[in-house]
Design a protein around this motif. Structure first.
Motif, PDB file in Angstrom:
ATOM      1  N   ASP A  32     -16.746   7.874   5.274  1.00 40.10           N
ATOM      2  CA  ASP A  32     -16.284   6.485   5.333  1.00 40.10           C
ATOM      3  C   ASP A  32     -17.395   5.510   4.954  1.00 40.10           C
ATOM      4  O   ASP A  32     -17.205   4.305   4.992  1.00 40.10           O
ATOM      5  CB  ASP A  32     -15.669   6.150   6.691  1.00 40.10           C
ATOM      6  CG  ASP A  32     -16.629   6.219   7.843  1.00 40.10           C
ATOM      7  OD1 ASP A  32     -17.831   6.483   7.643  1.00 40.10           O
ATOM      8  OD2 ASP A  32     -16.191   5.991   8.983  1.00 40.10           O
ATOM      9  N   SER A  33     -18.546   6.041   4.540  1.00 38.11           N
ATOM     10  CA  SER A  33     -19.612   5.209   3.995  1.00 38.11           C
ATOM     11  C   SER A  33     -20.413   6.028   2.989  1.00 38.11           C
ATOM     12  O   SER A  33     -21.116   6.948   3.398  1.00 38.11           O
ATOM     13  CB  SER A  33     -20.526   4.697   5.109  1.00 38.11           C
ATOM     14  OG  SER A  33     -21.549   3.883   4.570  1.00 38.11           O
ATOM     15  N   PRO A  34     -20.263   5.749   1.669  1.00 39.68           N
ATOM     16  CA  PRO A  34     -19.333   4.766   1.128  1.00 39.68           C
ATOM     17  C   PRO A  34     -17.896   5.237   1.346  1.00 39.68           C
ATOM     18  O   PRO A  34     -17.630   6.435   1.395  1.00 39.68           O
ATOM     19  CB  PRO A  34     -19.688   4.717  -0.357  1.00 39.68           C
ATOM     20  CG  PRO A  34     -20.341   6.028  -0.654  1.00 39.68           C
ATOM     21  CD  PRO A  34     -21.007   6.459   0.606  1.00 39.68           C
ATOM     22  N   ILE A  35     -17.007   4.293   1.476  1.00 39.80           N
ATOM     23  CA  ILE A  35     -15.626   4.634   1.816  1.00 39.80           C
ATOM     24  C   ILE A  35     -15.015   5.523   0.729  1.00 39.80           C
ATOM     25  O   ILE A  35     -15.150   5.255  -0.457  1.00 39.80           O
ATOM     26  CB  ILE A  35     -14.789   3.363   2.083  1.00 39.80           C
ATOM     27  CG1 ILE A  35     -13.466   3.741   2.757  1.00 39.80           C
ATOM     28  CG2 ILE A  35     -14.596   2.553   0.818  1.00 39.80           C
ATOM     29  CD1 ILE A  35     -12.751   2.560   3.376  1.00 39.80           C
ATOM     30  N   LEU A  40      -9.505   5.115   2.085  1.00 37.19           N
ATOM     31  CA  LEU A  40      -8.809   3.940   1.560  1.00 37.19           C
ATOM     32  C   LEU A  40      -7.290   4.111   1.654  1.00 37.19           C
ATOM     33  O   LEU A  40      -6.564   3.153   1.916  1.00 37.19           O
ATOM     34  CB  LEU A  40      -9.214   3.682   0.109  1.00 37.19           C
ATOM     35  CG  LEU A  40     -10.624   3.133  -0.101  1.00 37.19           C
ATOM     36  CD1 LEU A  40     -11.021   3.246  -1.570  1.00 37.19           C
ATOM     37  CD2 LEU A  40     -10.729   1.701   0.388  1.00 37.19           C
ATOM     38  N   CYS A  41      -6.815   5.335   1.448  1.00 32.97           N
ATOM     39  CA  CYS A  41      -5.381   5.613   1.586  1.00 32.97           C
ATOM     40  C   CYS A  41      -4.962   5.580   3.058  1.00 32.97           C
ATOM     41  O   CYS A  41      -3.917   5.026   3.401  1.00 32.97           O
ATOM     42  CB  CYS A  41      -5.052   6.967   0.980  1.00 32.97           C
ATOM     43  SG  CYS A  41      -5.099   6.988  -0.829  1.00 32.97           S
ATOM     44  N   ALA A  42      -5.779   6.156   3.913  1.00 29.17           N
ATOM     45  CA  ALA A  42      -5.437   6.230   5.334  1.00 29.17           C
ATOM     46  C   ALA A  42      -5.421   4.857   6.001  1.00 29.17           C
ATOM     47  O   ALA A  42      -4.607   4.615   6.894  1.00 29.17           O
ATOM     48  CB  ALA A  42      -6.408   7.151   6.065  1.00 29.17           C
ATOM     49  N   ASN A  43      -6.318   3.958   5.562  1.00 32.91           N
ATOM     50  CA  ASN A  43      -6.351   2.648   6.222  1.00 32.91           C
ATOM     51  C   ASN A  43      -5.417   1.626   5.562  1.00 32.91           C
ATOM     52  O   ASN A  43      -5.376   0.472   5.966  1.00 32.91           O
ATOM     53  CB  ASN A  43      -7.784   2.110   6.324  1.00 32.91           C
ATOM     54  CG  ASN A  43      -8.396   1.678   5.007  1.00 32.91           C
ATOM     55  OD1 ASN A  43      -7.707   1.504   3.997  1.00 32.91           O
ATOM     56  ND2 ASN A  43      -9.705   1.505   4.996  1.00 32.91           N
ATOM     57  N   GLY A  44      -4.670   2.046   4.525  1.00 32.56           N
ATOM     58  CA  GLY A  44      -3.679   1.186   3.900  1.00 32.56           C
ATOM     59  C   GLY A  44      -4.206   0.273   2.806  1.00 32.56           C
ATOM     60  O   GLY A  44      -3.439  -0.495   2.226  1.00 32.56           O
ATOM     61  N   GLY A  50       0.809   9.354  -0.864  1.00 32.00           N
ATOM     62  CA  GLY A  50       1.385  10.609  -0.399  1.00 32.00           C
ATOM     63  C   GLY A  50       0.835  11.013   0.959  1.00 32.00           C
ATOM     64  O   GLY A  50       0.454  10.174   1.779  1.00 32.00           O
ATOM     65  N   ASN A  51       0.761  12.323   1.193  1.00 30.87           N
ATOM     66  CA  ASN A  51       0.383  12.850   2.505  1.00 30.87           C
ATOM     67  C   ASN A  51      -1.048  12.548   2.930  1.00 30.87           C
ATOM     68  O   ASN A  51      -1.353  12.596   4.115  1.00 30.87           O
ATOM     69  CB  ASN A  51       0.591  14.372   2.540  1.00 30.87           C
ATOM     70  CG  ASN A  51       2.048  14.736   2.524  1.00 30.87           C
ATOM     71  OD1 ASN A  51       2.907  13.939   2.894  1.00 30.87           O
ATOM     72  ND2 ASN A  51       2.357  15.935   2.069  1.00 30.87           N
ATOM     73  N   ILE A  52      -1.931  12.241   1.996  1.00 34.33           N
ATOM     74  CA  ILE A  52      -3.324  12.020   2.366  1.00 34.33           C
ATOM     75  C   ILE A  52      -3.466  10.836   3.310  1.00 34.33           C
ATOM     76  O   ILE A  52      -4.407  10.771   4.100  1.00 34.33           O
ATOM     77  CB  ILE A  52      -4.225  11.862   1.117  1.00 34.33           C
ATOM     78  CG1 ILE A  52      -5.700  12.029   1.490  1.00 34.33           C
ATOM     79  CG2 ILE A  52      -3.978  10.544   0.422  1.00 34.33           C
ATOM     80  CD1 ILE A  52      -6.065  13.394   2.028  1.00 34.33           C
ATOM     81  N   GLN A  53      -2.511   9.914   3.288  1.00 34.49           N
ATOM     82  CA  GLN A  53      -2.600   8.763   4.186  1.00 34.49           C
ATOM     83  C   GLN A  53      -2.582   9.186   5.650  1.00 34.49           C
ATOM     84  O   GLN A  53      -3.094   8.464   6.496  1.00 34.49           O
ATOM     85  CB  GLN A  53      -1.497   7.755   3.893  1.00 34.49           C
ATOM     86  CG  GLN A  53      -0.098   8.250   4.177  1.00 34.49           C
ATOM     87  CD  GLN A  53       0.953   7.264   3.738  1.00 34.49           C
ATOM     88  OE1 GLN A  53       0.839   6.069   4.006  1.00 34.49           O
ATOM     89  NE2 GLN A  53       1.985   7.751   3.063  1.00 34.49           N
ATOM     90  N   TRP A  54      -2.002  10.329   5.963  1.00 38.36           N
ATOM     91  CA  TRP A  54      -1.968  10.824   7.341  1.00 38.36           C
ATOM     92  C   TRP A  54      -3.028  11.875   7.604  1.00 38.36           C
ATOM     93  O   TRP A  54      -3.280  12.212   8.754  1.00 38.36           O
ATOM     94  CB  TRP A  54      -0.586  11.406   7.668  1.00 38.36           C
ATOM     95  CG  TRP A  54       0.489  10.375   7.602  1.00 38.36           C
ATOM     96  CD1 TRP A  54       0.683   9.336   8.477  1.00 38.36           C
ATOM     97  CD2 TRP A  54       1.493  10.241   6.616  1.00 38.36           C
ATOM     98  NE1 TRP A  54       1.740   8.572   8.093  1.00 38.36           N
ATOM     99  CE2 TRP A  54       2.274   9.108   6.934  1.00 38.36           C
ATOM    100  CE3 TRP A  54       1.820  10.964   5.476  1.00 38.36           C
ATOM    101  CZ2 TRP A  54       3.352   8.693   6.168  1.00 38.36           C
ATOM    102  CZ3 TRP A  54       2.896  10.548   4.710  1.00 38.36           C
ATOM    103  CH2 TRP A  54       3.642   9.431   5.069  1.00 38.36           C
ATOM    104  N   GLU A  55      -3.636  12.415   6.563  1.00 37.16           N
ATOM    105  CA  GLU A  55      -4.604  13.497   6.738  1.00 37.16           C
ATOM    106  C   GLU A  55      -5.871  13.285   5.904  1.00 37.16           C
ATOM    107  O   GLU A  55      -6.227  14.133   5.089  1.00 37.16           O
ATOM    108  CB  GLU A  55      -3.975  14.834   6.339  1.00 37.16           C
ATOM    109  CG  GLU A  55      -2.841  15.264   7.228  1.00 37.16           C
ATOM    110  CD  GLU A  55      -2.410  16.681   6.909  1.00 37.16           C
ATOM    111  OE1 GLU A  55      -3.262  17.579   6.987  1.00 37.16           O
ATOM    112  OE2 GLU A  55      -1.235  16.871   6.583  1.00 37.16           O
ATOM    113  N   PRO A  56      -6.587  12.184   6.080  1.00 33.02           N
ATOM    114  CA  PRO A  56      -7.772  11.957   5.248  1.00 33.02           C
ATOM    115  C   PRO A  56      -8.850  13.022   5.451  1.00 33.02           C
ATOM    116  O   PRO A  56      -9.696  13.227   4.582  1.00 33.02           O
ATOM    117  CB  PRO A  56      -8.259  10.577   5.698  1.00 33.02           C
ATOM    118  CG  PRO A  56      -7.745  10.433   7.093  1.00 33.02           C
ATOM    119  CD  PRO A  56      -6.418  11.137   7.084  1.00 33.02           C
TER     120      PRO A  56
END
Length: 195
Positions: A32-35, A40-44, A50-56
């Motif tokens: 998360d640093s650098p992000i 970026l997908c998980a935090n909106g 797709g699924n990565i937003q729930w499983e970064p």
């Protein structure tokens, strides 16, 4: 008696399935640093991921990069098809983190499963790479600009380590590779940066 045994078997099967499902969903790590793109997908910040937003934390693929590991064009997703949105260059429009050429930077990982670790390696794109194309090995400087040996130790839940960024200018991509010590896998995180 048969109904009780049958109900017990079904109950154990459901419990076992739930345990397996939650075990795989609570695994691993990301930068998360650098992000990273997955964060970026998980935090909106970035949508249609797709699924990565729930499983970064789940961008896991074969280790041994660059000689082995994910195929060219599939590196940011760790070769994992369900996270292919991370390999989509989005026309070179992924948000960037501002960094300074040649200066020390603190790289930070967040872990949800703290695997024993061989090392952390950081690669960066060559001058003149095209951010509108999926990442390939030919896009990266051949050697990592930073390697942090970890000697098979288990990292804490959050780990930061510092290293000097190479002399670059403009837009680049940093590929972070966390090599797990006692499995055949590594975790991959792509971070878009602006020098």
């Amino acid at each position: 008696m048969r109904k009780k045994i049958g109900a017990a078997v079904v109950g154990l099967a459901v419990a076992g399935t739930t345990l397996l499902a939650t075990g795989s969903a609570s695994s691993h790590g990301y930068t998360d640093s650098p992000i990273s793109r997955q964060k970026l997908c998980a935090n909106g910040t970035v949508t249609n991921c797709g699924n990565i937003q729930w499983e970064p934390q789940s961008v896991e693929g074969p280790k041994g990069f660059p000689a082995a590991g994910p195929a060219n064009g599939q590196i940011c997703a760790g070769g994992n098809g369900q996270f292919a949105q991370l390999d989509n260059p989005r026309g070179g429009a992924w948000p960037t983190t501002k960094v300074n050429s040649g200066q020390s930077y603190s790289f930070r990982w967040q872990f949800t499963a703290r695997h024993r670790t061989t090392d952390f390696k950081y690669y960066i794109t060559k001058n003149g790479w095209n951010p509108s194309n999926p990442l390939t090995r030919a896009d990266l400087d051949p050697q990592p600009f930073l390697t942090i040996p970890y000697g098979g130790q288990q990292p804490p839940a959050t780990l930061s380590h510092s290293g000097n960024l190479p002399a670059k200018s403009g837009r680049h991509l940093i590929l972070a590779v966390w090599t797990v010590h006692d499995t055949a896998n590594a975790f991959y995180a792509c971070s878009d940066v602006q020098f």
